[in-house]
Design a protein around this motif. Structure first.
Motif, mmCIF file in Angstrom:
data_model
loop_
_atom_site.group_PDB
_atom_site.id
_atom_site.type_symbol
_atom_site.label_atom_id
_atom_site.label_comp_id
_atom_site.label_asym_id
_atom_site.label_seq_id
_atom_site.Cartn_x
_atom_site.Cartn_y
_atom_site.Cartn_z
ATOM 1 N N LEU A 98 8.348 6.791 -1.002
ATOM 2 C CA LEU A 98 9.140 5.829 -0.245
ATOM 3 C C LEU A 98 10.358 5.436 -1.079
ATOM 4 N N ASP A 99 11.478 5.256 -0.441
ATOM 5 C CA ASP A 99 12.704 4.924 -1.142
ATOM 6 C C ASP A 99 12.571 3.571 -1.839
ATOM 7 N N GLY A 100 12.857 3.537 -3.143
ATOM 8 C CA GLY A 100 12.889 2.280 -3.871
ATOM 9 C C GLY A 100 11.702 2.030 -4.787
ATOM 10 N N PHE A 101 10.798 3.004 -4.930
ATOM 11 C CA PHE A 101 9.617 2.815 -5.768
ATOM 12 C C PHE A 101 9.363 4.047 -6.630
ATOM 13 N N THR A 102 8.741 3.818 -7.795
ATOM 14 C CA THR A 102 8.291 4.937 -8.601
ATOM 15 C C THR A 102 6.908 5.356 -8.115
ATOM 16 N N LEU A 103 6.506 6.542 -8.506
ATOM 17 C CA LEU A 103 5.212 7.075 -8.115
ATOM 18 C C LEU A 103 4.073 6.207 -8.662
ATOM 19 N N LEU A 104 4.225 5.715 -9.883
ATOM 20 C CA LEU A 104 3.181 4.858 -10.475
ATOM 21 C C LEU A 104 3.049 3.531 -9.740
ATOM 22 N N PHE A 105 4.148 2.972 -9.291
ATOM 23 C CA PHE A 105 4.083 1.717 -8.539
ATOM 24 C C PHE A 105 3.371 1.936 -7.213
ATOM 25 N N GLU A 106 3.698 3.037 -6.534
ATOM 26 C CA GLU A 106 3.023 3.341 -5.276
ATOM 27 C C GLU A 106 1.538 3.584 -5.494
ATOM 28 N N ALA A 107 1.185 4.227 -6.599
ATOM 29 C CA ALA A 107 -0.230 4.457 -6.907
ATOM 30 C C ALA A 107 -0.955 3.127 -7.113
ATOM 31 N N LEU A 108 -0.316 2.165 -7.764
ATOM 32 C CA LEU A 108 -0.908 0.843 -7.946
ATOM 33 C C LEU A 108 -1.150 0.173 -6.601
ATOM 34 N N VAL A 109 -0.162 0.221 -5.713
ATOM 35 C CA VAL A 109 -0.300 -0.381 -4.388
ATOM 36 C C VAL A 109 -1.450 0.270 -3.624
ATOM 37 N N LEU A 110 -1.538 1.597 -3.676
ATOM 38 C CA LEU A 110 -2.619 2.302 -2.973
ATOM 39 C C LEU A 110 -3.990 1.934 -3.539
ATOM 40 N N MET A 111 -4.074 1.834 -4.855
ATOM 41 C CA MET A 111 -5.347 1.468 -5.487
ATOM 42 C C MET A 111 -5.769 0.054 -5.083
ATOM 43 N N LEU A 112 -4.836 -0.875 -5.089
ATOM 44 C CA LEU A 112 -5.156 -2.247 -4.697
ATOM 45 C C LEU A 112 -5.499 -2.337 -3.209
ATOM 46 N N ALA A 113 -4.804 -1.547 -2.379
ATOM 47 C CA ALA A 113 -5.029 -1.599 -0.933
ATOM 48 C C ALA A 113 -6.411 -1.094 -0.545
ATOM 49 N N GLN A 114 -7.026 -0.296 -1.400
ATOM 50 C CA GLN A 114 -8.393 0.153 -1.135
ATOM 51 C C GLN A 114 -9.398 -0.980 -1.311
ATOM 52 N N GLN A 115 -9.034 -1.992 -2.085
ATOM 53 C CA GLN A 115 -9.972 -3.042 -2.454
ATOM 54 C C GLN A 115 -9.727 -4.382 -1.777
ATOM 55 N N MET A 116 -8.550 -4.566 -1.190
ATOM 56 C CA MET A 116 -8.215 -5.876 -0.631
ATOM 57 C C MET A 116 -7.242 -5.733 0.533
ATOM 58 N N PRO A 117 -7.060 -6.782 1.313
ATOM 59 C CA PRO A 117 -6.117 -6.728 2.439
ATOM 60 C C PRO A 117 -4.666 -6.573 1.969
ATOM 61 N N PHE A 118 -3.831 -6.047 2.870
ATOM 62 C CA PHE A 118 -2.421 -5.824 2.541
ATOM 63 C C PHE A 118 -1.728 -7.115 2.112
ATOM 64 N N ALA A 119 -2.078 -8.239 2.714
ATOM 65 C CA ALA A 119 -1.435 -9.514 2.368
ATOM 66 C C ALA A 119 -1.715 -9.880 0.914
ATOM 67 N N ALA A 120 -2.935 -9.644 0.449
ATOM 68 C CA ALA A 120 -3.276 -9.938 -0.952
ATOM 69 C C ALA A 120 -2.536 -8.997 -1.895
ATOM 70 N N VAL A 121 -2.448 -7.728 -1.528
ATOM 71 C CA VAL A 121 -1.702 -6.765 -2.342
ATOM 72 C C VAL A 121 -0.239 -7.183 -2.421
ATOM 73 N N ALA A 122 0.319 -7.583 -1.286
ATOM 74 C CA ALA A 122 1.722 -8.002 -1.241
ATOM 75 C C ALA A 122 1.983 -9.176 -2.180
ATOM 76 N N ARG A 123 1.058 -10.127 -2.227
ATOM 77 C CA ARG A 123 1.222 -11.275 -3.138
ATOM 78 C C ARG A 123 1.165 -10.841 -4.600
ATOM 79 N N ILE A 124 0.262 -9.925 -4.923
ATOM 80 C CA ILE A 124 0.101 -9.482 -6.312
ATOM 81 C C ILE A 124 1.336 -8.735 -6.809
ATOM 82 N N VAL A 125 1.876 -7.832 -5.979
ATOM 83 C CA VAL A 125 3.008 -7.009 -6.423
ATOM 84 C C VAL A 125 4.361 -7.582 -6.013
ATOM 85 N N ASN A 126 4.351 -8.751 -5.372
ATOM 86 C CA ASN A 126 5.574 -9.446 -4.965
ATOM 87 C C ASN A 126 6.440 -8.603 -4.022
#
Length: 165
Positions: A98-126
């Motif tokens: 996706l435009d605007g992110f590194t591969l490692l950042f996207e991997a972090l988002v995907l890992m967190l999204a497996q464990q919690m709702p998108f809203a919680a992930v959004a708060r963690i990664v701002n």
């Protein structure tokens, strides 16, 4: 010395290098400028050989946090001239889908999204909920596109939990 430290930490290899580092304490942001060596030639997927740089484009990519501070990479990306005369942008392998992110950042988002709702992930990664959803949707699309379902002959559905949601 600092630039070489960030190159090693980011895993950046030649012809890429860290040009400079800017830390803004007021904004709580670390910005790392990444460039390539002048005169470098780059390969383009699907076209044989290495091609000369036509011009450049700067992209700002969100990376993993540096301690509690947001980290951004400002990358000067080359646009190469292909043998057919077309000019195409070359992105290193650490740039995300996706435009605007590194591969490692996207991997972090995907890992967190497996464990919690998108809203919680959004708060963690701002990020906004919509950006988290876009990252996850993109990788689901890629996984579905690469899935080979040609051997599937039967699909079964269990409806026993239908009323429980």
């Amino acid at each position: 010395m600092t630039n070489q430290l960030f190159e090693a930490a980011l895993g950046i290899k030649a012809p890429w290098y860290v040009q400079g580092v800017d830390f803004d304490t007021a904004k709580r942001q670390l910005t790392i400028a990444v460039d390539f060596v002048a005169g470098s030639r780059f390969a383009y997927p699907g076209v044989t050989g290495e091609h000369p740089v036509h011009d450049t484009q700067i992209k700002r990519l969100r990376h993993l946090n540096f301690f509690q501070h947001e980290c951004y990479l400002e990358v000067r990306l080359p646009r190469v001239r292909l043998p057919d005369g077309a000019v195409r942008l070359v992105e290193p392998d650490w740039v995300g889908q996706l435009d605007g992110f590194t591969l490692l950042f996207e991997a972090l988002v995907l890992m967190l999204a497996q464990q919690m709702p998108f809203a919680a992930v959004a708060r963690i990664v701002n990020l906004s909920w919509h950006r988290v959803h876009a990252i996850c949707s993109r990788y689901v699309e890629l996984a579905l596109a690469s899935a080979d379902l040609s051997a599937v002959t039967t699909v079964a559905i269990d409806e026993t939990s239908y009323r429980r949601g």
